[in-house]
Design an enzyme around this catalytic site. Structure first.
Site, PDB file in Angstrom:
ATOM      1  N   GLU A 124       0.845  -1.199   0.000  1.00  0.00           N
ATOM      2  CA  GLU A 124       0.000   0.000   0.000  1.00  0.00           C
ATOM      3  C   GLU A 124       0.873   1.239   0.000  1.00  0.00           C
ATOM      4  OE1 GLU A 124      -3.408  -0.030   2.691  1.00  0.00           O
ATOM      5  OE2 GLU A 124      -3.297  -2.194   2.780  1.00  0.00           O
ATOM      6  N   HIS A 247      -8.662   9.546   2.746  1.00  0.00           N
ATOM      7  CA  HIS A 247      -8.275   8.440   1.859  1.00  0.00           C
ATOM      8  C   HIS A 247      -8.500   8.898   0.419  1.00  0.00           C
ATOM      9  CE1 HIS A 247      -7.902   4.525   0.018  1.00  0.00           C
ATOM     10  NE2 HIS A 247      -7.582   3.988   1.188  1.00  0.00           N
ATOM     11  N   ARG A 297      -0.384   8.683   1.687  1.00  0.00           N
ATOM     12  CA  ARG A 297      -1.769   9.079   1.469  1.00  0.00           C
ATOM     13  C   ARG A 297      -2.013  10.591   1.467  1.00  0.00           C
ATOM     14  NH1 ARG A 297      -5.347   5.010   4.911  1.00  0.00           N
ATOM     15  NH2 ARG A 297      -4.531   3.411   3.553  1.00  0.00           N
ATOM     16  N   HIS A 358     -11.093   9.770   6.439  1.00  0.00           N
ATOM     17  CA  HIS A 358     -10.890   8.333   6.643  1.00  0.00           C
ATOM     18  C   HIS A 358     -10.396   7.968   8.039  1.00  0.00           C
ATOM     19  CE1 HIS A 358     -10.063   4.237   5.398  1.00  0.00           C
ATOM     20  NE2 HIS A 358      -8.791   4.350   5.732  1.00  0.00           N
ATOM     21  N   ARG A 393      -0.750   8.805   8.983  1.00  0.00           N
ATOM     22  CA  ARG A 393      -0.621   7.365   9.255  1.00  0.00           C
ATOM     23  C   ARG A 393      -0.192   6.598   8.013  1.00  0.00           C
ATOM     24  NH1 ARG A 393      -4.494   2.896   8.762  1.00  0.00           N
ATOM     25  NH2 ARG A 393      -5.874   4.435   7.851  1.00  0.00           N
TER      26      ARG A 393
HETATM   27  P1  FAD Z   1     -13.779   0.781  15.761  1.00  0.00           P
HETATM   28  O1  FAD Z   1     -13.552  -0.487  15.057  1.00  0.00           O
HETATM   29  O2  FAD Z   1     -14.318   1.900  14.965  1.00  0.00           O
HETATM   30  O3  FAD Z   1     -14.742   0.493  16.982  1.00  0.00           O
HETATM   31  C1  FAD Z   1     -15.253   1.540  17.779  1.00  0.00           C
HETATM   32  C2  FAD Z   1     -16.318   0.959  18.686  1.00  0.00           C
HETATM   33  O4  FAD Z   1     -16.708   1.925  19.659  1.00  0.00           O
HETATM   34  C3  FAD Z   1     -17.600   0.582  17.968  1.00  0.00           C
HETATM   35  O5  FAD Z   1     -18.041  -0.646  18.483  1.00  0.00           O
HETATM   36  C4  FAD Z   1     -18.582   1.692  18.339  1.00  0.00           C
HETATM   37  O6  FAD Z   1     -19.928   1.334  18.288  1.00  0.00           O
HETATM   38  C5  FAD Z   1     -18.123   1.973  19.746  1.00  0.00           C
HETATM   39  N1  FAD Z   1     -18.495   3.291  20.278  1.00  0.00           N
HETATM   40  C6  FAD Z   1     -18.206   4.517  19.782  1.00  0.00           C
HETATM   41  N2  FAD Z   1     -18.691   5.471  20.592  1.00  0.00           N
HETATM   42  C7  FAD Z   1     -19.302   4.843  21.631  1.00  0.00           C
HETATM   43  C8  FAD Z   1     -19.986   5.271  22.789  1.00  0.00           C
HETATM   44  N3  FAD Z   1     -20.172   6.560  23.085  1.00  0.00           N
HETATM   45  N4  FAD Z   1     -20.499   4.339  23.624  1.00  0.00           N
HETATM   46  C9  FAD Z   1     -20.348   3.025  23.371  1.00  0.00           C
HETATM   47  N5  FAD Z   1     -19.707   2.557  22.271  1.00  0.00           N
HETATM   48  C10 FAD Z   1     -19.186   3.459  21.430  1.00  0.00           C
HETATM   49  N6  FAD Z   1      -6.832   0.217   8.989  1.00  0.00           N
HETATM   50  C11 FAD Z   1      -5.864  -0.680   8.717  1.00  0.00           C
HETATM   51  O7  FAD Z   1      -4.890  -0.791   9.461  1.00  0.00           O
HETATM   52  N7  FAD Z   1      -5.962  -1.473   7.616  1.00  0.00           N
HETATM   53  C12 FAD Z   1      -7.006  -1.405   6.747  1.00  0.00           C
HETATM   54  O8  FAD Z   1      -7.072  -2.143   5.781  1.00  0.00           O
HETATM   55  C13 FAD Z   1      -8.020  -0.445   7.000  1.00  0.00           C
HETATM   56  N8  FAD Z   1      -9.063  -0.295   6.150  1.00  0.00           N
HETATM   57  C14 FAD Z   1     -10.066   0.575   6.483  1.00  0.00           C
HETATM   58  C15 FAD Z   1     -11.183   0.670   5.650  1.00  0.00           C
HETATM   59  C16 FAD Z   1     -12.230   1.497   5.991  1.00  0.00           C
HETATM   60  C17 FAD Z   1     -13.426   1.621   5.091  1.00  0.00           C
HETATM   61  C18 FAD Z   1     -12.163   2.258   7.200  1.00  0.00           C
HETATM   62  C19 FAD Z   1     -13.291   3.155   7.591  1.00  0.00           C
HETATM   63  C20 FAD Z   1     -11.058   2.180   8.016  1.00  0.00           C
HETATM   64  C21 FAD Z   1     -10.002   1.343   7.657  1.00  0.00           C
HETATM   65  N9  FAD Z   1      -8.884   1.232   8.472  1.00  0.00           N
HETATM   66  C22 FAD Z   1      -7.899   0.330   8.168  1.00  0.00           C
HETATM   67  C23 FAD Z   1      -8.844   1.890   9.775  1.00  0.00           C
HETATM   68  C24 FAD Z   1      -9.222   0.849  10.841  1.00  0.00           C
HETATM   69  O9  FAD Z   1     -10.262   0.045  10.358  1.00  0.00           O
HETATM   70  C25 FAD Z   1      -9.681   1.500  12.118  1.00  0.00           C
HETATM   71  O10 FAD Z   1      -8.797   2.508  12.499  1.00  0.00           O
HETATM   72  C26 FAD Z   1      -9.740   0.462  13.233  1.00  0.00           C
HETATM   73  O11 FAD Z   1     -10.560  -0.600  12.846  1.00  0.00           O
HETATM   74  C27 FAD Z   1     -10.245   1.109  14.486  1.00  0.00           C
HETATM   75  O12 FAD Z   1     -10.513   0.106  15.429  1.00  0.00           O
HETATM   76  P2  FAD Z   1     -11.099   0.535  16.839  1.00  0.00           P
HETATM   77  O13 FAD Z   1     -11.380  -0.718  17.568  1.00  0.00           O
HETATM   78  O14 FAD Z   1     -10.219   1.538  17.441  1.00  0.00           O
HETATM   79  O15 FAD Z   1     -12.458   1.307  16.482  1.00  0.00           O
HETATM   80  C1  SIN Z   2      -7.196   0.571   2.416  1.00  0.00           C
HETATM   81  O1  SIN Z   2      -7.433  -0.628   2.283  1.00  0.00           O
HETATM   82  O2  SIN Z   2      -6.900   1.336   1.498  1.00  0.00           O
HETATM   83  C2  SIN Z   2      -7.275   1.160   3.776  1.00  0.00           C
HETATM   84  C3  SIN Z   2      -6.051   0.863   4.499  1.00  0.00           C
HETATM   85  C4  SIN Z   2      -5.914   1.752   5.695  1.00  0.00           C
HETATM   86  O3  SIN Z   2      -6.744   2.628   5.949  1.00  0.00           O
HETATM   87  O4  SIN Z   2      -4.927   1.572   6.394  1.00  0.00           O
END
Ligand code: FAD
Ligand code: SIN
Length: 549
Positions: A124, A247, A297, A358, A393
């Site tokens: 990537e 993104h 990015r 993103h 990032r």
């Molecule tokens: P999240 O997975 O967003 O979870 C947050 C949780 O908190 C959820 O369950 C939500 O409901 C809960 N929550 C929020 N507020 C409250 C509240 N007030 N009370 C109770 N619950 C609450 N990163 C990579 O490294 N590789 C990738 O390939 C990649 N692809 C991506 C593709 C997309 C489309 C997106 C949007 C992001 C991508 N990212 C990627 C980024 C990555 O997915 C996220 O940064 C990561 O999953 C965040 O994980 P997390 O557990 O911190 O938060």
């Molecule tokens: C992607 O698959 O392009 C997202 C990867 C990332 O947000 O790290």
């Protein structure tokens, strides 16, 4: 549950994405855990991750190179020690996910004759090596699947769905003297419309990012910055909020609402093209960066923004037509299907794309154990700012960070358990003081404010900023925040209002941070201050709500 809606657990985890569920699973070895999550358990950004997890797994790759790529993307703002610690912990933590049952794509599955059992490693933007382990193009869904399964079957974990955390309960909030400590959280059970009091020895905030603060975003509906706002109100330090990642390639199609075309597509050779007035499609990234379409990015998103502003066109295009339909279907099944559903065959057609908000690089300032500086309060995953990402990032470092830091946080909590138990004062915590009314006809005002924030954040605090636009955004957000504080808040608490309050607070943190950084660096580009100021290398922007103490 008692009459007054009180719960006592050893640990509370707020959020059920990768960071939340992985923390819960680690903590459950040492006590009872409440996972509080505001929607269904799998409503999160994790579920949508496509590209994969950046991790050194190939003999031809090294930790030094992963560290170097991360630092280069982060534009002289990463904390190098944090980067090294997280990068080096990656392989063993990824292996644990595999032991839990996560299935990642092997080269054999992609039809390659050699090294059948080796993992296929994607590439990537900003990576000089192939180092992204993935499950096709649905990596996040695969991770979330196994974590939900594990958490649901763990007798020490109770999952509270449709419970939105309102505010952290801290000793200072209650006027107690001594060091500040976190004692739990108030949460609205939105099915039953009651506010519950959750008490704990330690609380882990894993609420994800704030992509919904912008009009166009790749994020899930949950990403309103709740945890950042909550920790800010609890006087935790908030760092580097001006660095919001856009993104470069979100599918641009009227029938599709925010669908990501993974950077891994460019990793397999797709190039960005623009359409000339003659109708011809030509590459343009060669005039912006030596890594062209696979540049970091921030550079690619800014280049696209520049091209669109100059030409007045609505989108640019990805060209991956050098691969056959069979290859593309196998490597990117989900993306291929989505494109086909709107009549785009990736093997034959160009894919129209635009940038969108993103990833929140800033957040609650923590060390690499997720510790916030407030006793018993931890922040992990996208909500946190550990120093890994700096000003931008590196792709796929987010899942890596969520995985690694969640386990470090759990270890740190367990190491401090005796001390946390000594401080425990669960019985002295007052219940939530209910507002004056539960009914309101103000939904239209909430919706209006929500839309207004997302519009001006996009127009004034987006990919390219100016002092004047930031000042305008500041005036508008101040007004909205006053309305929220002085008007709605007295009347009722609802999920929509709580999300609006978080969104407004995070918008203000982004604007204030952007206003204070009089330079351009990584994701923060201000055309009134277009150069990087080397005196600000490794200097974080830190905002902390003043305390009356
Ligand atoms: P999240 O997975 O967003 O979870 C947050 C949780 O908190 C959820 O369950 C939500 O409901 C809960 N929550 C929020 N507020 C409250 C509240 N007030 N009370 C109770 N619950 C609450 N990163 C990579 O490294 N590789 C990738 O390939 C990649 N692809 C991506 C593709 C997309 C489309 C997106 C949007 C992001 C991508 N990212 C990627 C980024 C990555 O997915 C996220 O940064 C990561 O999953 C965040 O994980 P997390 O557990 O911190 O938060
Ligand atoms: C992607 O698959 O392009 C997202 C990867 C990332 O947000 O790290």
């Amino acid at each position: 549950m008692s009459e007054n809606h009180r719960y006592n657990f050893d640990f509370i985890v707020i959020g059920s994405g990768l960071a939340g569920l992985y923390s819960a699973l680690q903590l459950a070895r040492n006590g009872t855990v409440a996972v509080i999550t505001k929607g269904n358990v799998d409503d999160c950004n994790t579920r949508y991750a496509q590209g994969g997890i950046a991790c050194v797994l190939d003999a031809a790759d090294t930790f030094d190179e992963h560290v170097r790529d991360t630092l280069a993307a982060g534009d002289h703002l990463c904390n190098e020690a944090a980067v090294r610690k997280i990068v080096e912990a990656g392989p063993s933590k990824v292996r644990k996910l595999i032991e839990l049952g996560a299935h990642f794509t092997t080269r054999g599955e992609l039809g390659e004759v050699k090294n059948q059992d080796d993992f296929d490693l994607g590439k990537e933007g900003g990576h000089t090596k192939r180092r992204i382990i993935h499950a096709g193009d649905i990596t996040g869904a695969e991770i979330e699947r196994i974590l939900v399964e594990e958490a649901r079957s763990n007798p020490n974990i109770s999952i509270f769905e449709n419970h939105i955390a309102i505010d952290l309960i801290t000793s200072w909030r209650m006027g107690w003297i001594g060091d500040d400590m976190c004692l739990g959280v108030y949460a609205l059970d939105s099915d039953n419309n009651v506010v519950k009091t959750f008490c704990s020895l330690a609380t882990v905030v894993a609420t994800g990012g704030a992509g919904k603060v912008y009009r166009y975003s790749s994020n899930s509906q949950i990403a309103c910055g709740d945890g950042i706002a909550m920790c800010y109100r609890a006087h935790a330090k908030i760092a580097n909020m001006e660095f919001f990642q856009f993104h470069p390639t979100i599918l641009y199609h009227p029938q599709v609402n925010s669908f990501l075309i993974s950077e891994a597509v460019r990793g397999e050779g797709a190039v960005l093209k623009k359409q000339l007035s003659s109708g011809k499609y030509v590459e343009f990234m060669d005039s912006y960066h030596p890594m062209k379409s696979l540049a970091p990015r921030d550079i690619v998103a800014r280049a696209i923004d520049n091209e669109l502003k100059r030409s007045g066109q609505r989108c640019v295009y990805l060209d991956i037509r050098h691969h056959s339909e069979e290859v593309l279907r196998r490597r990117f099944p989900n993306i291929f299907e989505k494109c086909m559903s709107v009549g785009i065959n990736m093997a034959k057609d160009l894919i129209p794309v635009v940038p969108a908000a993103h990833y929140t690089c800033g957040g609650v300032k923590t060390d690499t154990n997720g510790f916030t500086g407030i006793n018993g309060l931890y922040a992990v995953g996208e909500v946190a700012c550990t120093g890994l990402h700096g000003a931008n990032r590196l792709a796929s470092n987010s899942l890596l960070e969520a995985l690694v830091v969640s386990e470090f946080a759990a270890d740190d909590i367990v190491a401090k358990l005796d001390e946390l138990k000594k401080r425990s004062s669960q019985n002295m915590i007052p219940d939530w003081q209910a507002g004056k009314a539960t009914n309101s006809d103000e939904q239209v005002v909430i919706t209006h404010n929500w839309e207004e924030i997302r519009h001006f954040m996009w127009d004034y605090v987006g990919i390219v900023r100016t002092d004047k636009r930031l000042e305008r955004a500041k005036q508008r957000i101040s007004l909205i925040l006053r309305e929220i504080d002085k008007y709605y808040w007295d009347f009722f608490v609802s999920k929509d209002l709580l999300e609006l309050r978080a969104l407004a607070s995070v918008a203000e943190l982004i604007i204030d941070s952007a206003l204070s950084r009089k330079e351009s660096r990584g994701l923060h580009y201000n055309s009134d201050h277009p150069e990087r100021n080397t005196a600000l290398d490794c200097v974080d922007t830190v905002i902390q709500k003043p305390s009356s103490r």
